[in-house]
Write an enzyme that holds these catalytic residues in place. Structure first.
Site, PDB file in Angstrom:
ATOM      1  N   LEU A  50       1.094  -0.866  -0.267  1.00  0.00           N
ATOM      2  CA  LEU A  50       0.152   0.253  -0.302  1.00  0.00           C
ATOM      3  C   LEU A  50       0.929   1.485  -0.744  1.00  0.00           C
ATOM      4  O   LEU A  50       2.107   1.625  -0.429  1.00  0.00           O
ATOM      5  CB  LEU A  50      -0.456   0.505   1.082  1.00  0.00           C
ATOM      6  N   ASP A  51       0.266   2.392  -1.467  1.00  0.00           N
ATOM      7  CA  ASP A  51       0.900   3.657  -1.831  1.00  0.00           C
ATOM      8  C   ASP A  51       1.395   4.359  -0.573  1.00  0.00           C
ATOM      9  O   ASP A  51       0.814   4.209   0.514  1.00  0.00           O
ATOM     10  CB  ASP A  51      -0.087   4.572  -2.551  1.00  0.00           C
ATOM     11  N   GLN A  52       2.425   5.177  -0.720  1.00  0.00           N
ATOM     12  CA  GLN A  52       2.994   5.876   0.426  1.00  0.00           C
ATOM     13  C   GLN A  52       1.941   6.672   1.193  1.00  0.00           C
ATOM     14  O   GLN A  52       1.931   6.686   2.425  1.00  0.00           O
ATOM     15  CB  GLN A  52       4.115   6.819  -0.039  1.00  0.00           C
ATOM     16  N   THR A  54      -1.299   6.206   1.293  1.00  0.00           N
ATOM     17  CA  THR A  54      -2.440   5.403   1.722  1.00  0.00           C
ATOM     18  C   THR A  54      -2.125   4.759   3.066  1.00  0.00           C
ATOM     19  O   THR A  54      -1.017   4.276   3.293  1.00  0.00           O
ATOM     20  CB  THR A  54      -2.743   4.297   0.695  1.00  0.00           C
TER      21      THR A  54
END
Length: 322
Positions: A50-52, A54
């Site tokens: 997951l994106d940082q 998110t």
């Protein structure tokens, strides 16, 4: 980092916003969900990210074979993921021309390309890789809409780029939202809310959910922070619990203390840096915990334990009970 599900093959975890999924470049980007989990489960391997910024559900595999099987499920799109986001404006109104199905889902097809001159930004561009997302509105206000999102493909920043491409960036998005939209929230309003797949070894259906309290109405979500504890407050609390003395300790970076015991009980609160604490119970079973700023731990009198301090060392308040 306590899993919400654990079996001999898989771990399902809840990643907070602001924490990297895997280590980044540079010593300041080594703290991540993967390293925290591997401190307790050394065999845990990354399957997806997951994106940082998110938050939400993420699965890790326990061992190479579990990683291979789980990765195959992702590659063949047999893992069903749903996200929730709060976006600026009313996409249901601006996208009325786009057909929707009986459940209100609309589709965004837009190839995604890394904008090399402005990396890590990505853009919708015909030279990019095929990308498809589905979305539907859950709740709207005069300023924002809460949407449910389903990534059909899995490109970098896909959901953020696709919603921005139709004119509805996510609130709090430091990369893709203009300043006024970015300022509406203290974090990116994107959350991996559900994850479903057949277990790669047993084929039993697995379905996990991590709902939010978000809304399309200001303030959009409740982002409470734990109040900072003062040394004096910690001291008074410890003395009230029967501890005899309270002091501050600091350890140098990368210090390792092998298994040992104390002739006194300990209660401590980490105030800076990071450490790993390995405790062994009476049956001989050990557990390794990752601790960072704000975390507390206790060690009983004569309890075997080991300590390892991270690249920044660590400082903590410690209360002793003789």
């Amino acid at each position: 980092m306590t899993p919400i599900h654990e079996d001999e093959h898989l771990l399902v975890l809840h990643k907070p916003s602001g924490l990297l999924s895997v280590p980044g470049r540079g010593p300041d980007k080594q703290d991540c969900l993967a390293s925290r989990v591997q401190a307790v489960y050394p065999e845990a391997l990354v399957v997806h990210r997951l994106d940082q910024d998110t938050s939400g559900l993420l699965v890790m595999a326990r061992g190479i074979e579990a990683q291979r099987r789980m990765s195959r499920l992702f590659e063949t799109r047999q893992v069903h993921k749903r996200y929730v986001a709060v976006v600026a404006g009313q996409p249901e109104q601006t996208q009325q021309h786009e057909p929707s199905d009986a459940e209100g889902w609309r589709t965004i097809d837009g190839a995604i390309l890394l904008d090399w001159e402005r990396r890590p930004l990505h853009i919708v561009h015909p030279d990019g890789k095929h990308a498809r997302s589905r979305w539907r509105a859950l709740q709207s206000s005069s300023t924002a809409t809460m949407v449910e999102l389903e990534p059909v493909t899995g490109r970098t920043h896909q959901l953020r780029v696709h919603m921005q491409s139709i004119g509805h960036p996510m609130l709090g998005d430091a990369l893709y939202a203009p300043a006024p939209v970015r300022a509406l929230c203290p974090r990116l309003m994107l959350h991996a809310q559900s994850l479903a797949f057949a277990h790669p070894f047993t084929n039993v259906p697995m379905d996990f959910s991590a709902p939010t309290d978000w809304t399309a109405h200001a303030p959009y979500g409740h982002f409470t922070e734990e109040p900072a504890m003062s040394f004096e407050a910690f001291k008074q609390q410890a003395l009230a619990e029967g501890f005899d003395e309270v002091l501050e300790r600091s350890w140098e970076p990368n210090t390792v203390l092998d298994t040992h015991t104390h002739p006194f009980g300990v209660k401590a609160r980490v105030t800076a840096g990071q450490m790993w604490l390995t405790q062994t119970d009476a049956s001989g079973k050990s557990q390794k915990r990752y601790l960072t700023t704000g975390d507390e731990f206790t060690v009983a009198r004569e309890e075997p334990h080991a300590e390892q301090y991270g690249p920044e060392g660590a400082t903590y308040w410690v209360a002793r009970k003789n």
